[in-house]
Design a protein around this motif. Structure first.
Motif, PDB file in Angstrom:
ATOM      1  N   GLY A  61       0.829  -1.203   0.000  1.00 40.32           N
ATOM      2  CA  GLY A  61       0.000   0.000   0.000  1.00 40.32           C
ATOM      3  C   GLY A  61       0.858   1.245   0.000  1.00 40.32           C
ATOM      4  O   GLY A  61       2.045   1.215  -0.331  1.00 40.32           O
ATOM      5  N   ILE A  62       0.259   2.344   0.394  1.00 40.79           N
ATOM      6  CA  ILE A  62       0.944   3.636   0.411  1.00 40.79           C
ATOM      7  C   ILE A  62       1.264   4.017   1.848  1.00 40.79           C
ATOM      8  O   ILE A  62       0.407   3.922   2.731  1.00 40.79           O
ATOM      9  N   ILE A  63       2.497   4.467   2.067  1.00 43.88           N
ATOM     10  CA  ILE A  63       2.906   4.957   3.383  1.00 43.88           C
ATOM     11  C   ILE A  63       2.898   6.477   3.305  1.00 43.88           C
ATOM     12  O   ILE A  63       3.618   7.069   2.494  1.00 43.88           O
ATOM     13  N   GLU A  64       2.077   7.104   4.129  1.00 48.73           N
ATOM     14  CA  GLU A  64       1.971   8.560   4.111  1.00 48.73           C
ATOM     15  C   GLU A  64       1.608   9.069   5.496  1.00 48.73           C
ATOM     16  O   GLU A  64       1.323   8.290   6.398  1.00 48.73           O
ATOM     17  N   GLY A  65       1.619  10.355   5.656  1.00 51.04           N
ATOM     18  CA  GLY A  65       1.211  10.980   6.910  1.00 51.04           C
ATOM     19  C   GLY A  65       2.090  10.586   8.085  1.00 51.04           C
ATOM     20  O   GLY A  65       3.315  10.551   7.993  1.00 51.04           O
ATOM     21  N   ASP A  66       1.444  10.264   9.206  1.00 51.96           N
ATOM     22  CA  ASP A  66       2.171   9.924  10.429  1.00 51.96           C
ATOM     23  C   ASP A  66       2.986   8.644  10.291  1.00 51.96           C
ATOM     24  O   ASP A  66       3.970   8.450  10.998  1.00 51.96           O
ATOM     25  N   ALA A  67       2.583   7.760   9.383  1.00 51.86           N
ATOM     26  CA  ALA A  67       3.317   6.502   9.185  1.00 51.86           C
ATOM     27  C   ALA A  67       4.717   6.751   8.634  1.00 51.86           C
ATOM     28  O   ALA A  67       5.612   5.919   8.793  1.00 51.86           O
ATOM     29  N   LEU A  68       4.928   7.915   8.006  1.00 49.83           N
ATOM     30  CA  LEU A  68       6.259   8.245   7.491  1.00 49.83           C
ATOM     31  C   LEU A  68       7.281   8.420   8.612  1.00 49.83           C
ATOM     32  O   LEU A  68       8.476   8.267   8.386  1.00 49.83           O
ATOM     33  N   ASP A  69       6.796   8.730   9.821  1.00 50.06           N
ATOM     34  CA  ASP A  69       7.708   8.888  10.961  1.00 50.06           C
ATOM     35  C   ASP A  69       8.419   7.579  11.286  1.00 50.06           C
ATOM     36  O   ASP A  69       9.527   7.586  11.820  1.00 50.06           O
ATOM     37  N   ASP A  70       7.786   6.446  10.986  1.00 51.92           N
ATOM     38  CA  ASP A  70       8.365   5.132  11.273  1.00 51.92           C
ATOM     39  C   ASP A  70       9.221   4.610  10.121  1.00 51.92           C
ATOM     40  O   ASP A  70       9.854   3.569  10.251  1.00 51.92           O
ATOM     41  N   ALA A  71       9.229   5.310   8.975  1.00 46.98           N
ATOM     42  CA  ALA A  71       9.960   4.846   7.794  1.00 46.98           C
ATOM     43  C   ALA A  71      11.326   5.518   7.713  1.00 46.98           C
ATOM     44  O   ALA A  71      11.436   6.737   7.835  1.00 46.98           O
ATOM     45  N   LYS A  72      12.344   4.696   7.513  1.00 49.89           N
ATOM     46  CA  LYS A  72      13.712   5.207   7.379  1.00 49.89           C
ATOM     47  C   LYS A  72      14.282   4.702   6.061  1.00 49.89           C
ATOM     48  O   LYS A  72      14.289   3.498   5.810  1.00 49.89           O
ATOM     49  N   VAL A  73      14.744   5.616   5.209  1.00 46.92           N
ATOM     50  CA  VAL A  73      15.338   5.232   3.923  1.00 46.92           C
ATOM     51  C   VAL A  73      16.754   4.740   4.188  1.00 46.92           C
ATOM     52  O   VAL A  73      17.584   5.448   4.749  1.00 46.92           O
ATOM     53  N   LEU A  74      17.032   3.494   3.769  1.00 40.19           N
ATOM     54  CA  LEU A  74      18.360   2.916   3.946  1.00 40.19           C
ATOM     55  C   LEU A  74      19.242   3.143   2.723  1.00 40.19           C
ATOM     56  O   LEU A  74      20.455   3.190   2.843  1.00 40.19           O
ATOM     57  N   GLY A  75      18.623   3.252   1.536  1.00 38.51           N
ATOM     58  CA  GLY A  75      19.408   3.473   0.332  1.00 38.51           C
ATOM     59  C   GLY A  75      18.551   3.421  -0.917  1.00 38.51           C
ATOM     60  O   GLY A  75      17.427   2.924  -0.897  1.00 38.51           O
ATOM     61  N   VAL A  76      19.106   3.951  -1.999  1.00 37.65           N
ATOM     62  CA  VAL A  76      18.448   3.919  -3.303  1.00 37.65           C
ATOM     63  C   VAL A  76      18.838   2.616  -3.992  1.00 37.65           C
ATOM     64  O   VAL A  76      20.020   2.263  -4.055  1.00 37.65           O
ATOM     65  N   VAL A  77      17.854   1.887  -4.502  1.00 40.63           N
ATOM     66  CA  VAL A  77      18.114   0.616  -5.172  1.00 40.63           C
ATOM     67  C   VAL A  77      18.734   0.904  -6.546  1.00 40.63           C
ATOM     68  O   VAL A  77      18.161   1.640  -7.346  1.00 40.63           O
ATOM     69  N   THR A  78      19.904   0.334  -6.774  1.00 36.72           N
ATOM     70  CA  THR A  78      20.597   0.545  -8.048  1.00 36.72           C
ATOM     71  C   THR A  78      20.524  -0.682  -8.947  1.00 36.72           C
ATOM     72  O   THR A  78      20.577  -0.538 -10.168  1.00 36.72           O
ATOM     73  N   PHE A  79      20.411  -1.871  -8.376  1.00 35.85           N
ATOM     74  CA  PHE A  79      20.345  -3.107  -9.158  1.00 35.85           C
ATOM     75  C   PHE A  79      19.440  -4.113  -8.464  1.00 35.85           C
ATOM     76  O   PHE A  79      19.427  -4.200  -7.242  1.00 35.85           O
ATOM     77  N   MET A  80      18.706  -4.864  -9.280  1.00 36.99           N
ATOM     78  CA  MET A  80      17.948  -6.029  -8.807  1.00 36.99           C
ATOM     79  C   MET A  80      18.276  -7.167  -9.747  1.00 36.99           C
ATOM     80  O   MET A  80      18.158  -7.015 -10.963  1.00 36.99           O
ATOM     81  N   VAL A  81      18.735  -8.278  -9.185  1.00 41.17           N
ATOM     82  CA  VAL A  81      19.144  -9.421  -9.981  1.00 41.17           C
ATOM     83  C   VAL A  81      18.236 -10.590  -9.642  1.00 41.17           C
ATOM     84  O   VAL A  81      18.112 -10.958  -8.473  1.00 41.17           O
ATOM     85  N   LYS A  82      17.608 -11.158 -10.653  1.00 40.04           N
ATOM     86  CA  LYS A  82      16.736 -12.307 -10.426  1.00 40.04           C
ATOM     87  C   LYS A  82      17.553 -13.591 -10.480  1.00 40.04           C
ATOM     88  O   LYS A  82      18.434 -13.741 -11.319  1.00 40.04           O
ATOM     89  N   SER A  83      17.246 -14.497  -9.580  1.00 38.79           N
ATOM     90  CA  SER A  83      17.914 -15.785  -9.527  1.00 38.79           C
ATOM     91  C   SER A  83      17.387 -16.667 -10.650  1.00 38.79           C
ATOM     92  O   SER A  83      16.223 -16.596 -11.017  1.00 38.79           O
ATOM     93  N   LEU A  84      18.241 -17.498 -11.188  1.00 44.18           N
ATOM     94  CA  LEU A  84      17.846 -18.403 -12.271  1.00 44.18           C
ATOM     95  C   LEU A  84      17.425 -19.773 -11.759  1.00 44.18           C
ATOM     96  O   LEU A  84      17.190 -20.677 -12.535  1.00 44.18           O
ATOM     97  N   ASP A  85      17.317 -19.918 -10.448  1.00 41.93           N
ATOM     98  CA  ASP A  85      16.927 -21.197  -9.853  1.00 41.93           C
ATOM     99  C   ASP A  85      15.490 -21.510 -10.113  1.00 41.93           C
ATOM    100  O   ASP A  85      14.624 -20.766 -10.122  1.00 41.93           O
TER     101      ASP A  85
END
Length: 98
Positions: A74-98
């Motif tokens: 869903g969407i995180i907005e308002g007071d719920a943003l107080d509990d959200a901490k950005v750890l980093g910007v995603v630069t790559f996503m690699v899918k497993s071939l399994d």
């Protein structure tokens, strides 16, 4: 005096995930349901980028919107943003071939 081998001109480094994804000591590499993700803490967070966030101890990916985070849950907005901490910007996503 030995003649140098011309094959040495074509020797390349062994390919590893670190080289194309620019993984360094500050990179955050995490396992996902589909493979792996790399997040960079020092990158600027801008609208439309995917970020890795910590919401009350739960790690999740979110798209940055206008004052909101859009997640699969869903969407995180308002007071719920107080509990959200950005750890980093995603630069790559690699899918497993399994």
């Amino acid at each position: 005096m030995a003649f140098p081998s011309p094959a040495l001109d074509y020797v390349e480094q062994r390919l590893s995930p670190n080289s194309p994804m620019h993984i360094n000591q500050s990179s955050i590499v995490i396992s996902t349901d589909e493979g792996w993700a790399v997040a960079e803490p020092g990158y600027k967070v801008t609208k439309g980028r995917t970020v890795l966030i910590d919401v009350s101890g739960k790690l999740m990916f979110a798209e940055v919107g206008d004052g909101v985070f859009k997640t699969n849950d869903g969407i995180i907005e308002g007071d719920a943003l107080d509990d959200a901490k950005v750890l980093g910007v995603v630069t790559f996503m690699v899918k497993s071939l399994d």
